[in-house]
Design a protein around this motif. Sequence first.
Motif, PDB file in Angstrom:
ATOM      1  N   PHE A   3       0.762  -1.086  -0.025  1.00  0.00           N
ATOM      2  CA  PHE A   3       0.090  -0.179  -0.111  1.00  0.00           C
ATOM      3  C   PHE A   3       0.634   1.376  -0.028  1.00  0.00           C
ATOM      4  O   PHE A   3       0.114   2.403  -0.328  1.00  0.00           O
ATOM      5  CB  PHE A   3      -0.924  -0.121   1.181  1.00  0.00           C
ATOM      6  CG  PHE A   3      -0.453   0.097   2.536  1.00  0.00           C
ATOM      7  CD1 PHE A   3       0.136  -0.954   3.160  1.00  0.00           C
ATOM      8  CD2 PHE A   3      -0.461   1.312   3.351  1.00  0.00           C
ATOM      9  CE1 PHE A   3       0.654  -0.857   4.500  1.00  0.00           C
ATOM     10  CE2 PHE A   3      -0.012   1.566   4.373  1.00  0.00           C
ATOM     11  CZ  PHE A   3       0.825   0.432   5.031  1.00  0.00           C
ATOM     12  N   LEU A   4       2.010   1.108   0.283  1.00  0.00           N
ATOM     13  CA  LEU A   4       3.029   2.183   0.259  1.00  0.00           C
ATOM     14  C   LEU A   4       3.868   2.258  -1.061  1.00  0.00           C
ATOM     15  O   LEU A   4       4.918   2.994  -1.188  1.00  0.00           O
ATOM     16  CB  LEU A   4       4.015   2.156   1.311  1.00  0.00           C
ATOM     17  CG  LEU A   4       3.764   2.686   2.708  1.00  0.00           C
ATOM     18  CD1 LEU A   4       4.632   2.278   3.905  1.00  0.00           C
ATOM     19  CD2 LEU A   4       2.926   3.730   2.712  1.00  0.00           C
ATOM     20  N   ASP A   5       3.423   1.538  -2.097  1.00  0.00           N
ATOM     21  CA  ASP A   5       4.028   1.618  -3.255  1.00  0.00           C
ATOM     22  C   ASP A   5       3.330   2.322  -4.556  1.00  0.00           C
ATOM     23  O   ASP A   5       2.188   2.217  -4.688  1.00  0.00           O
ATOM     24  CB  ASP A   5       4.287   0.269  -3.787  1.00  0.00           C
ATOM     25  CG  ASP A   5       5.032   0.071  -5.253  1.00  0.00           C
ATOM     26  OD1 ASP A   5       5.590   0.694  -5.391  1.00  0.00           O
ATOM     27  OD2 ASP A   5       4.920  -0.912  -5.815  1.00  0.00           O
ATOM     28  N   PHE A   6       4.122   3.450  -4.650  1.00  0.00           N
ATOM     29  CA  PHE A   6       3.370   4.357  -5.974  1.00  0.00           C
ATOM     30  C   PHE A   6       4.370   4.325  -6.970  1.00  0.00           C
ATOM     31  O   PHE A   6       4.660   5.370  -7.874  1.00  0.00           O
ATOM     32  CB  PHE A   6       3.291   5.780  -5.327  1.00  0.00           C
ATOM     33  CG  PHE A   6       2.202   5.645  -4.352  1.00  0.00           C
ATOM     34  CD1 PHE A   6       0.938   5.743  -4.606  1.00  0.00           C
ATOM     35  CD2 PHE A   6       2.627   5.904  -2.973  1.00  0.00           C
ATOM     36  CE1 PHE A   6       0.011   5.578  -3.444  1.00  0.00           C
ATOM     37  CE2 PHE A   6       1.745   5.674  -1.803  1.00  0.00           C
ATOM     38  CZ  PHE A   6       0.298   5.705  -2.180  1.00  0.00           C
ATOM     39  N   GLY A   7       4.697   3.199  -7.353  1.00  0.00           N
ATOM     40  CA  GLY A   7       5.767   2.955  -8.740  1.00  0.00           C
ATOM     41  C   GLY A   7       7.036   3.585  -8.703  1.00  0.00           C
ATOM     42  O   GLY A   7       7.423   3.850  -7.652  1.00  0.00           O
ATOM     43  N   HIS A   9       7.533   6.741  -8.584  1.00  0.00           N
ATOM     44  CA  HIS A   9       7.317   7.920  -7.788  1.00  0.00           C
ATOM     45  C   HIS A   9       7.119   7.740  -6.379  1.00  0.00           C
ATOM     46  O   HIS A   9       6.808   8.654  -5.597  1.00  0.00           O
ATOM     47  CB  HIS A   9       6.158   9.114  -8.404  1.00  0.00           C
ATOM     48  CG  HIS A   9       6.242   9.393  -9.834  1.00  0.00           C
ATOM     49  ND1 HIS A   9       5.331   9.183 -10.816  1.00  0.00           N
ATOM     50  CD2 HIS A   9       7.406   9.868 -10.334  1.00  0.00           C
ATOM     51  CE1 HIS A   9       6.148   9.566 -11.949  1.00  0.00           C
ATOM     52  NE2 HIS A   9       7.190  10.014 -11.725  1.00  0.00           N
ATOM     53  N   TYR A  12       8.828  10.168  -3.871  1.00  0.00           N
ATOM     54  CA  TYR A  12       8.074  11.680  -3.955  1.00  0.00           C
ATOM     55  C   TYR A  12       6.850  11.822  -3.333  1.00  0.00           C
ATOM     56  O   TYR A  12       6.642  12.843  -2.579  1.00  0.00           O
ATOM     57  CB  TYR A  12       8.094  12.164  -5.368  1.00  0.00           C
ATOM     58  CG  TYR A  12       9.476  11.990  -6.016  1.00  0.00           C
ATOM     59  CD1 TYR A  12      10.367  13.118  -5.779  1.00  0.00           C
ATOM     60  CD2 TYR A  12       9.922  11.253  -7.075  1.00  0.00           C
ATOM     61  CE1 TYR A  12      11.646  12.841  -6.601  1.00  0.00           C
ATOM     62  CE2 TYR A  12      11.121  11.291  -7.866  1.00  0.00           C
ATOM     63  CZ  TYR A  12      11.856  12.221  -7.484  1.00  0.00           C
ATOM     64  OH  TYR A  12      13.091  12.075  -8.105  1.00  0.00           O
ATOM     65  N   VAL A  13       6.171  10.874  -3.592  1.00  0.00           N
ATOM     66  CA  VAL A  13       4.737  11.063  -3.087  1.00  0.00           C
ATOM     67  C   VAL A  13       4.829  10.793  -1.523  1.00  0.00           C
ATOM     68  O   VAL A  13       4.067  11.684  -0.889  1.00  0.00           O
ATOM     69  CB  VAL A  13       3.650   9.623  -3.713  1.00  0.00           C
ATOM     70  CG1 VAL A  13       2.595   9.888  -2.643  1.00  0.00           C
ATOM     71  CG2 VAL A  13       3.660  10.005  -5.145  1.00  0.00           C
ATOM     72  N   SER A  15       7.320  11.344   0.582  1.00  0.00           N
ATOM     73  CA  SER A  15       7.860  12.523   1.275  1.00  0.00           C
ATOM     74  C   SER A  15       6.942  13.540   1.390  1.00  0.00           C
ATOM     75  O   SER A  15       6.860  14.512   2.297  1.00  0.00           O
ATOM     76  CB  SER A  15       9.208  12.898   0.733  1.00  0.00           C
ATOM     77  OG  SER A  15       9.222  12.976  -0.771  1.00  0.00           O
ATOM     78  N   PHE A  17       3.763  13.712   1.287  1.00  0.00           N
ATOM     79  CA  PHE A  17       2.539  13.302   2.415  1.00  0.00           C
ATOM     80  C   PHE A  17       3.023  13.431   3.792  1.00  0.00           C
ATOM     81  O   PHE A  17       2.507  14.029   4.981  1.00  0.00           O
ATOM     82  CB  PHE A  17       1.860  12.213   1.898  1.00  0.00           C
ATOM     83  CG  PHE A  17       0.887  12.348   1.056  1.00  0.00           C
ATOM     84  CD1 PHE A  17       0.878  12.446  -0.282  1.00  0.00           C
ATOM     85  CD2 PHE A  17      -0.570  12.539   1.511  1.00  0.00           C
ATOM     86  CE1 PHE A  17      -0.082  12.725  -1.368  1.00  0.00           C
ATOM     87  CE2 PHE A  17      -1.718  12.424   0.560  1.00  0.00           C
ATOM     88  CZ  PHE A  17      -1.324  12.697  -0.716  1.00  0.00           C
TER      89      PHE A  17
END
Lengths: 52, 245
Positions: A3-7, A9, A12-13, A15, A17
């Motif tokens: 659930f903490l994987d945003f490809g 990015h 960046y995402v 940090s 948040f």
Amino acid sequence: MEFLDFGKHTSYVLSAFSLTLVVLVANVLAARSKLSSRLTTTRRRIASEDKT
Amino acid sequence: MWTWFHKLGSPPHFYRISAWLTPWFAWAALVLIVIGAYGGLYIAPADYQQLDGFRIIYVHVPSASLSLFIYVNMAIAAAVGLIWRIKLAHAVAAACAPIGASFTFLALATGSIWAKPMWGTWWVWDARLTSELVLLFLYFGYMALRAAIDDDNRADRASALLAIIGVVNVPIIKYSVEWWNTLHQPATISKLGKPSMDFDMLIWLLVMLAGFMCFFAAVLLTRVRAEVLVRSRGQKWLKQALQEN
């Protein structure tokens, strides 16, 4: 931890948040501590005025 | 309307009503921000060009909007204090500054984090970014000016003038993306035009914006109460209010 994987990015995402969370929490703590310290000072002053 | 306005300007009434309102705004902010962040991170579809990197918009846009909104509030409060000599208005203006500065910093920092993967650089001296940086310096200048003057009345008047003059920067920030060629994208949400986002993405941004607004209200009310405590030194109502609590 999927659930903490945003490809590509993710860093960046997360940090952005996390920084937002830190700033929001800091705002709350600063405001509350200012109010409580001024409440304490005012109560002390009123108590000392009452004594005199 | 004016009766309400004058009543709100009275410190005892404000102190009482703000104590009642603050938890409502705080809880609303918590619920809306949690829902908005979850929706923005997990429910909103990824952008076809920016992929998941676009999700930074859910913290960047509310922070940037609030940085301007708070400054306008601060300038209006300062003007009200200056024209009608309402002391509570100066307290509101003084309380706005640190909150506004923190959101301006957040807008610049999250914008910079977003810029790196999208533009290939952390910072450019572009009209939108530079004018937002000027806004941060205006907030710092306002706080420094207040801190530099010992007399409260003089500090109120001098800082109010700075806040009012600085408001000229707000339309510059808002319209910088239209007036000049910039790397920054145009407005995402416009009152008059059609939003440039799909509804599935936009809804979470609106929820976050509402959450940030409630957050600002809660923190502002807390800070103004702290200001009122100092400014109402020696007044009878304050003693009674503290004894009631």
